[in-house]
Design a protein around this motif. Structure first.
Motif, mmCIF file in Angstrom:
data_model
loop_
_atom_site.group_PDB
_atom_site.id
_atom_site.type_symbol
_atom_site.label_atom_id
_atom_site.label_comp_id
_atom_site.label_asym_id
_atom_site.label_seq_id
_atom_site.Cartn_x
_atom_site.Cartn_y
_atom_site.Cartn_z
ATOM 1 N N LEU A 224 15.320 -9.025 12.255
ATOM 2 C CA LEU A 224 14.648 -8.449 13.414
ATOM 3 C C LEU A 224 14.849 -6.940 13.505
ATOM 4 N N SER A 225 16.099 -6.486 13.308
ATOM 5 C CA SER A 225 16.384 -5.059 13.443
ATOM 6 C C SER A 225 15.590 -4.230 12.440
ATOM 7 N N GLU A 226 15.282 -4.819 11.285
ATOM 8 C CA GLU A 226 14.484 -4.125 10.272
ATOM 9 C C GLU A 226 13.001 -4.179 10.603
ATOM 10 N N LEU A 227 12.532 -5.380 10.970
ATOM 11 C CA LEU A 227 11.114 -5.564 11.258
ATOM 12 C C LEU A 227 10.652 -4.675 12.403
ATOM 13 N N LEU A 228 11.489 -4.557 13.446
ATOM 14 C CA LEU A 228 11.078 -3.828 14.641
ATOM 15 C C LEU A 228 10.988 -2.330 14.422
ATOM 16 N N LEU A 229 11.446 -1.827 13.274
ATOM 17 C CA LEU A 229 11.365 -0.397 12.971
ATOM 18 C C LEU A 229 10.344 -0.095 11.875
ATOM 19 N N ARG A 230 9.609 -1.093 11.444
ATOM 20 C CA ARG A 230 8.612 -0.849 10.404
ATOM 21 C C ARG A 230 7.327 -0.295 11.019
ATOM 22 N N PRO A 231 6.594 0.547 10.275
ATOM 23 C CA PRO A 231 5.382 1.154 10.839
ATOM 24 C C PRO A 231 4.330 0.143 11.266
ATOM 25 N N GLU A 232 4.300 -1.029 10.641
ATOM 26 C CA GLU A 232 3.349 -2.060 11.048
ATOM 27 C C GLU A 232 3.610 -2.543 12.472
ATOM 28 N N VAL A 233 4.837 -2.281 12.982
ATOM 29 C CA VAL A 233 5.210 -2.713 14.330
ATOM 30 C C VAL A 233 5.250 -1.543 15.306
ATOM 31 N N ILE A 234 5.862 -0.428 14.907
ATOM 32 C CA ILE A 234 6.081 0.666 15.864
ATOM 33 C C ILE A 234 4.893 1.605 15.990
ATOM 34 N N SER A 235 3.963 1.570 15.035
ATOM 35 C CA SER A 235 2.831 2.499 15.083
ATOM 36 C C SER A 235 1.596 1.793 14.555
ATOM 37 N N ALA A 236 0.665 2.574 14.020
ATOM 38 C CA ALA A 236 -0.588 2.010 13.538
ATOM 39 C C ALA A 236 -0.518 1.639 12.065
ATOM 40 N N ALA A 237 0.665 1.334 11.555
ATOM 41 C CA ALA A 237 0.861 0.895 10.169
ATOM 42 C C ALA A 237 0.517 1.986 9.163
ATOM 43 N N HIS A 238 0.737 3.238 9.554
ATOM 44 C CA HIS A 238 0.409 4.337 8.648
ATOM 45 C C HIS A 238 1.497 4.541 7.598
ATOM 46 N N TRP A 239 1.110 5.177 6.522
ATOM 47 C CA TRP A 239 2.000 5.673 5.475
ATOM 48 C C TRP A 239 3.097 6.504 6.141
ATOM 49 N N GLN A 240 4.318 6.326 5.676
ATOM 50 C CA GLN A 240 5.449 6.973 6.341
ATOM 51 C C GLN A 240 6.402 7.581 5.317
ATOM 52 N N VAL A 241 6.816 8.815 5.582
ATOM 53 C CA VAL A 241 7.839 9.470 4.776
ATOM 54 C C VAL A 241 8.949 9.912 5.717
ATOM 55 N N ILE A 242 10.164 9.454 5.461
ATOM 56 C CA ILE A 242 11.348 9.874 6.210
ATOM 57 C C ILE A 242 12.261 10.560 5.201
ATOM 58 N N GLY A 243 12.307 11.882 5.192
ATOM 59 C CA GLY A 243 13.096 12.568 4.170
ATOM 60 C C GLY A 243 12.924 14.064 4.212
ATOM 61 N N THR A 244 13.096 14.684 3.057
ATOM 62 C CA THR A 244 13.036 16.132 2.928
ATOM 63 C C THR A 244 11.626 16.576 2.552
ATOM 64 N N VAL A 245 11.441 17.890 2.512
ATOM 65 C CA VAL A 245 10.166 18.442 2.063
ATOM 66 C C VAL A 245 9.851 17.953 0.652
ATOM 67 N N GLU A 246 10.856 17.985 -0.237
ATOM 68 C CA GLU A 246 10.620 17.538 -1.611
ATOM 69 C C GLU A 246 10.278 16.054 -1.681
ATOM 70 N N ASP A 247 10.890 15.248 -0.827
ATOM 71 C CA ASP A 247 10.545 13.825 -0.789
ATOM 72 C C ASP A 247 9.068 13.651 -0.423
ATOM 73 N N ALA A 248 8.616 14.402 0.580
ATOM 74 C CA ALA A 248 7.230 14.297 1.009
ATOM 75 C C ALA A 248 6.279 14.751 -0.093
ATOM 76 N N VAL A 249 6.580 15.899 -0.716
ATOM 77 C CA VAL A 249 5.723 16.429 -1.771
ATOM 78 C C VAL A 249 5.663 15.460 -2.946
ATOM 79 N N GLU A 250 6.812 14.898 -3.317
ATOM 80 C CA GLU A 250 6.872 13.974 -4.450
ATOM 81 C C GLU A 250 6.031 12.728 -4.187
ATOM 82 N N GLN A 251 6.131 12.188 -2.975
ATOM 83 C CA GLN A 251 5.378 10.967 -2.689
ATOM 84 C C GLN A 251 3.880 11.254 -2.595
#
Length: 433
Positions: A350-377
């Motif tokens: 439950l603790s994992e599911l309730l924090l996934r973008p499919e639950v907390i937002s509109a199921a959008h692509w998500q990057v949680i990290g640094t500038v380089e993480d975002a650029v790489e993805q």
């Protein structure tokens, strides 16, 4: 698969960086939310980064219960807001949202063409059929998804006919001969359809630059409609596989409608929580969404997939076998299918599911990290042909939004994935760049 060398990037004017508890931050400027200056600051920053457009999503109802803890769906009218921005910017596209279910097509055609004139060719239309709000427009219930999309197809056709009913070429403005317009070119449309009756012509000439169309949604009906008319598709793709499937499907459908696959560009939403380190980015995300309103999220999950988790043991993963049969008419077929897909693919506590973008937002692509993480993805998704760009919705803080524009975008330019400068002045020209 996309063959474009450069990405198209939009910026959401809906302040995702103030959702959850992020508006509590001292630098959120939540007090300015209903001012033109709030959106103008974002638009100017986005234009300085040479983004294709800014985009204002919209709904036609108010969920009052959420206002106890946040601003919810409160907002200025998007077309009026963008008109106020038009004089203060010069290049960036201005995409407004108008519902084909609730708004008369003559009004939509006139408002959008007015915005196109006020912005010198930078207007765009985000076409939505709406999921809620029928009570505010004299309807007893929401029409079915199939009926909404049939109306949307007819509505869009009528709007195009209205724009064509008074072509720019009809304007003569010949002072010597005293002829203002060639009236032989201005024609009524005399539309009589399943849902609409409109005589025309529009009481406003078309601007010389066309108005690109955006379609939001990824249900089967939405995909087919988008493939038939849209320049851009704004859709939730929580992972690269979902984006690849949607990108390929849109290409196939576009070709069935007699269009080239490259005419339909996929730009999913991209929710970015950016910080100097991954640990700080995770802290930013948890500070925004960690204080879980379980009751509300349980209600959302039950509405989308019919699964009641209110008494679910914390140590028991939610698995595919726990899902009830799919409902024939969920509130949102796109979000319902994406949440079912998540649970079918990945057992989660439950603790994992309730924090996934499919639950907390509109199921959008998500990057949680640094500038380089975002650029790489972003570079990885682009190299795979999964996307043609994205609509940025930075989260967690105003600083995260600034970091995206001031650090992520320049890195994409360095990699050759985004433009260094504008080569045109209209929204349509940006899409061909």
């Amino acid at each position: 698969m996309s063959t474009r060398k450069r990405l198209h990037i939009g910026m959401s004017l809906a302040p995702a960086w103030m959702t959850g508890d992020a508006w509590h931050r001292a630098d959120s400027n939540v007090e300015g939310l209903f001012s033109s200056d709030f959106a103008l600051d974002i638009a100017r920053r986005a234009e300085a980064a040479h983004l294709d457009f800014v985009f204002r999503p919209d709904v036609s109802y108010l969920a009052v219960d959420v206002l106890e803890s946040g601003f919810g769906f409160t907002s200025l009218d998007p077309t009026l807001l963008l008109a106020s921005i038009a004089r203060e910017t010069s290049h960036i596209g201005l995409v407004s949202t108008i519902s084909t279910t609730f708004c008369p097509p003559y009004m939509a055609a006139r408002q959008l063409q007015s915005l196109n004139w006020l912005s010198n060719g930078r207007a765009g239309w985000n076409i939505v059929t709406a999921l809620q709000g029928h009570e505010n427009f004299g309807l007893d219930q929401m029409p079915s998804a199939e009926e909404r999309y049939r109306r949307a197809a007819e509505f869009t056709q009528v709007v195009h006919q209205l724009w064509n009913s008074f072509p720019n070429e009809a304007l003569l403005i010949d002072r010597e001969q005293g002829r203002y317009a060639d009236v032989s070119r201005i024609k009524p449309i005399d539309h009589q359809g399943e849902h609409l009756r409109v005589k025309g012509p529009l009481n406003l000439p078309a601007f010389k630059a066309r108005i690109p169309l955006v379609q939001a949604g990824a249900s089967d009906s939405g995909r087919d409609f988008a493939a038939s008319v849209a320049d851009l598709v704004f859709a939730p793709t929580p992972d690269k596989e979902a984006a690849l499937e949607l990108r390929h499907d849109l290409s196939r459908r576009a070709e069935r409608h007699g269009r080239a696959a490259r005419d339909v560009r996929l730009l999913p939403g991209l929710n970015l929580f950016l910080a100097p380190t991954r640990e700080q980015a995770r802290e930013l995300f948890m500070a925004t969404h960690g204080r879980v309103d379980r009751a509300r999220r349980f209600a959302s999950i039950k509405q989308l997939v019919g699964l009641d988790l209110s008494d679910w043991p914390e140590d028991r993963p939610v698995r595919a076998a726990d899902l009830p049969p799919a409902s024939g008419n969920p509130a949102s077929r796109t979000h319902s299918s994406l949440l079912r897909r998540l649970i079918e693919r990945e057992p989660l506590r439950l603790s994992e599911l309730l924090l996934r973008p499919e639950v907390i937002s509109a199921a959008h692509w998500q990057v949680i990290g640094t500038v380089e993480d975002a650029v790489e993805q972003i570079a990885d998704w682009a190299a795979a042909g999964a996307v043609d760009g994205f609509i940025a919705a930075p989260g967690g803080s105003t600083e995260s939004m600034h970091t995206f524009l001031e650090q992520v975008v320049p890195r994409l330019v360095e990699l050759g994935l985004f433009r260094e400068r504008y080569r045109g002045t209209t929204f349509a020209e940006h899409l061909e760049d």
